[in-house]
Design an enzyme around this catalytic site. Structure first.
Site, PDB file in Angstrom:
ATOM      1  N   LYS A 187       1.186  -1.534   0.180  1.00  0.00           N
ATOM      2  CA  LYS A 187       0.166   0.075   0.445  1.00  0.00           C
ATOM      3  C   LYS A 187       1.301   1.368   0.152  1.00  0.00           C
ATOM      4  CE  LYS A 187      -1.862   2.877   1.974  1.00  0.00           C
ATOM      5  NZ  LYS A 187      -2.349   4.605   1.986  1.00  0.00           N
ATOM      6  N   GLU A 262      10.229   2.101  10.024  1.00  0.00           N
ATOM      7  CA  GLU A 262      11.517   2.483   9.963  1.00  0.00           C
ATOM      8  C   GLU A 262      10.783   3.967   9.943  1.00  0.00           C
ATOM      9  OE1 GLU A 262      13.421   5.625   8.297  1.00  0.00           O
ATOM     10  OE2 GLU A 262      14.117   4.747   6.223  1.00  0.00           O
ATOM     11  N   CYS A 296      14.161  11.329   5.929  1.00  0.00           N
ATOM     12  CA  CYS A 296      13.748  10.604   6.704  1.00  0.00           C
ATOM     13  C   CYS A 296      15.227  11.106   7.786  1.00  0.00           C
ATOM     14  CB  CYS A 296      13.982   9.754   6.674  1.00  0.00           C
ATOM     15  SG  CYS A 296      14.065   7.955   5.609  1.00  0.00           S
ATOM     16  N   GLU A 395      10.476  16.818  13.056  1.00  0.00           N
ATOM     17  CA  GLU A 395      11.071  16.837  12.120  1.00  0.00           C
ATOM     18  C   GLU A 395      10.022  17.897  11.018  1.00  0.00           C
ATOM     19  OE1 GLU A 395      12.102  12.744   9.481  1.00  0.00           O
ATOM     20  OE2 GLU A 395       9.838  12.513  10.054  1.00  0.00           O
TER      21      GLU A 395
END
Length: 505
Positions: A187, A262, A296, A395
């Protein structure tokens, strides 16, 4: 500028074929560089997830697994190499779709397709090598037992992947999963699904057995959540935000289902005063402005030794002004748009909050004046940052770097580790002993010395703390999708002797 292609209209890729979503709904595909609608993708629901998982389960157990899950690794390797060859054949078309869908520069998208093909080839080699690692003997202290191990595919894997490297991040999961003998339901993010759907078309072309790879697109609550909580999914592999990772863990925990995550990052780049300034500035720019900072592992916290801070920042600002921010299809583009209006507004909010908290926007922070449409943000440098500020702690996932100065090595390490995240970190210094000390002291799964962001298919990738757990890439990526079975045989002709028959008493 490259010609824009016709966007293929695809359905859900389930059981080796295409089908429309159960409710017939589709989602628009927006080119983030122009804000124009360029196509649509199917919006799957829980009903579609049921069908896809059933197809994957049937493919895993079909004929006792002889055609896939229990087939020799060399059989699976043949398909992985064929997929890699098709990726290479269609590289320019796939790269163009990726750039149109995600806003990244076309040459970066081309590089991503190189990495996609290389990843499938690498795991084809590991699939073949897996055959030779079966029945590995275990040394035992008793001669009347012999023991060995088998490495077997974990089963049906649900994969949920992000939009920043749409096909590449999917490949990091799909390639090792297939190499291991698993069957999968992928997905991808609804913000960038086009190239993942094209992977379904490639699998059809190479004759991948039906149901081995299924691809569903749609919204997270409607398609991703039912996939992660499905009782017939044996493992979930996820790349994305820490908050979504928490929800996936919660769903998987109800069935004690393994997950690999992750997640986010807030990585630091430490620069000492003994460096070549020009080289270090380029690495600092690449570490945060590549892919518009939507990485990331981006080194979004820049720590500068006080002796070189002013000189470094002067050079950083001067060079940042020369970065070409443009439509991703323009030659020489170094920074395209961010992926969506939502991401654009989120990044602007981060910059606004930093300013209101007392930080200085040294450069950037706004829409480029020459780009009136599209979700473009100037590369942004923020100074006068305290460790309590949001811009230091959270972040951003955009082309925004915050800068702090340090005086000593221990202070630099303390600042670098001052984060809930632990994906990556980097140090630039000509003192190699210092670099080795810092590489051991940083609380992260990845450390770069005198560089930032090299990503190698042979090396493990993953983080600590709130950046998740489990490792992708390398042999560690394959192990993610294997389970180890112990097989022990009693080799003596003598009875075990625990029970004495009545006739012998």
């Amino acid at each position: 500028m490259a010609a824009q292609p016709t966007i293929p209209r695809r359905g859900l890729f389930i059981g080796g074929g295409w089908r429309e979503p159960s409710l017939g709904r589709r989602l628009p595909v927006i080119n983030p560089a122009t804000e124009a609608t360029i196509g649509d993708i199917p919006a799957a629901t829980a009903e579609d997830v049921e069908i896809a998982v059933a197809a994957a389960r049937e493919a895993f157990s079909r004929d006792g697994g002889r055609h896939w899950s229990r087939a020799p690794g060399a059989v699976r390797a043949k398909f992985l190499r064929a997929i890699a060859a098709k990726i290479k054949d269609r590289q320019s078309d796939l790269a163009l779709l990726e750039a149109l869908d995600s806003g990244k520069p076309l040459d970066e998208a081309n590089g991503d397709m190189d990495d996609v093909a290389a990843c499938f080839e690498y795991y084809a080699d590991l699939a073949e090598a897996l055959d030779g690692k079966q029945r590995s003997p275990i040394s035992l202290p008793m001669e009347n037992f012999k023991s060995h191990t088998l490495k077997e595919p974990i089963g049906v894997v649900g994969m949920i992947t992000p939009w920043n490297y749409p096909l590449l991040m999917a490949t990091w999961k799909v390639a090792p999963s297939l190499a291991a003998g698993c069957t999968t339901v992928l997905k991808p993010s609804e913000l960038a699904s086009l190239t993942c759907l094209e992977l379904g078309a490639i699998c059809t072309e190479v004759g991948l057995p039906p149901g081995v790879l299924n691809i569903i697109t749609g919204l997270g609550p409607e398609a991703g959540a039912p996939l992660s909580s499905h009782p017939d999914v044996d493992k979930v592999a996820f790349t994305g935000s820490t908050e979504t990772g928490k929800r996936i863990m919660t769903a998987a925990a109800q069935m004690v289902k393994p997950v690999s995550l992750e997640l986010g990052g807030k990585s630091a780049l430490i620069v000492f005063d003994d460096v070549d300034i020009d080289k270090a500035v380029e690495w600092a720019m690449f570490g945060i402005f590549f892919n518009a900072g939507q990485v990331c592992s981006a080194t979004s916290r820049l720590l500068l030794h006080e002796k070189i801070a002013k000189q470094f920042l002067d050079r950083l600002v001067a060079w940042t002004k020369n970065i070409k921010v443009s439509d991703p299809l323009e030659e020489g583009c170094r920074l395209g748009s961010v992926v969506s209006e939502g991401q654009y507004e989120k990044i602007k909010k981060f910059i606004s909050t930093a300013r209101s908290e007392g930080a200085t926007i040294l450069y950037g922070g706004a829409r480029p004046q020459h780009l009136r449409r599209g979700f473009f943000i100037e590369p942004t440098i923020i100074t006068d940052v305290s460790t309590s500020m949001q811009i230091w702690r959270e972040e951003v996932f955009g082309p925004v770097v915050c800068v702090k100065e340090f005086r000593t090595e221990s202070e630099a390490v303390e600042l670098a580790n001052d984060t809930h995240y632990g994906l990556a970190g980097a140090v630039i210094s000509n003192d190699q002993d210092r670099c080795e000390r810092i590489s051991k002291a940083l609380h992260s799964g990845i450390v770069w010395i005198n560089c930032s962001q090299p990503t190698l298919v042979q090396a493990p990738w993953g983080g600590n703390k709130r950046s998740g757990f489990g490792r992708e890439l390398g042999e560690w990526g394959l192990e993610n999708y294997l389970t180890v079975k112990q097989v022990t045989k009693y080799c003596s002709d003598e009875p075990w002797g625990w029970y004495q028959p009545p006739s012998k008493l």
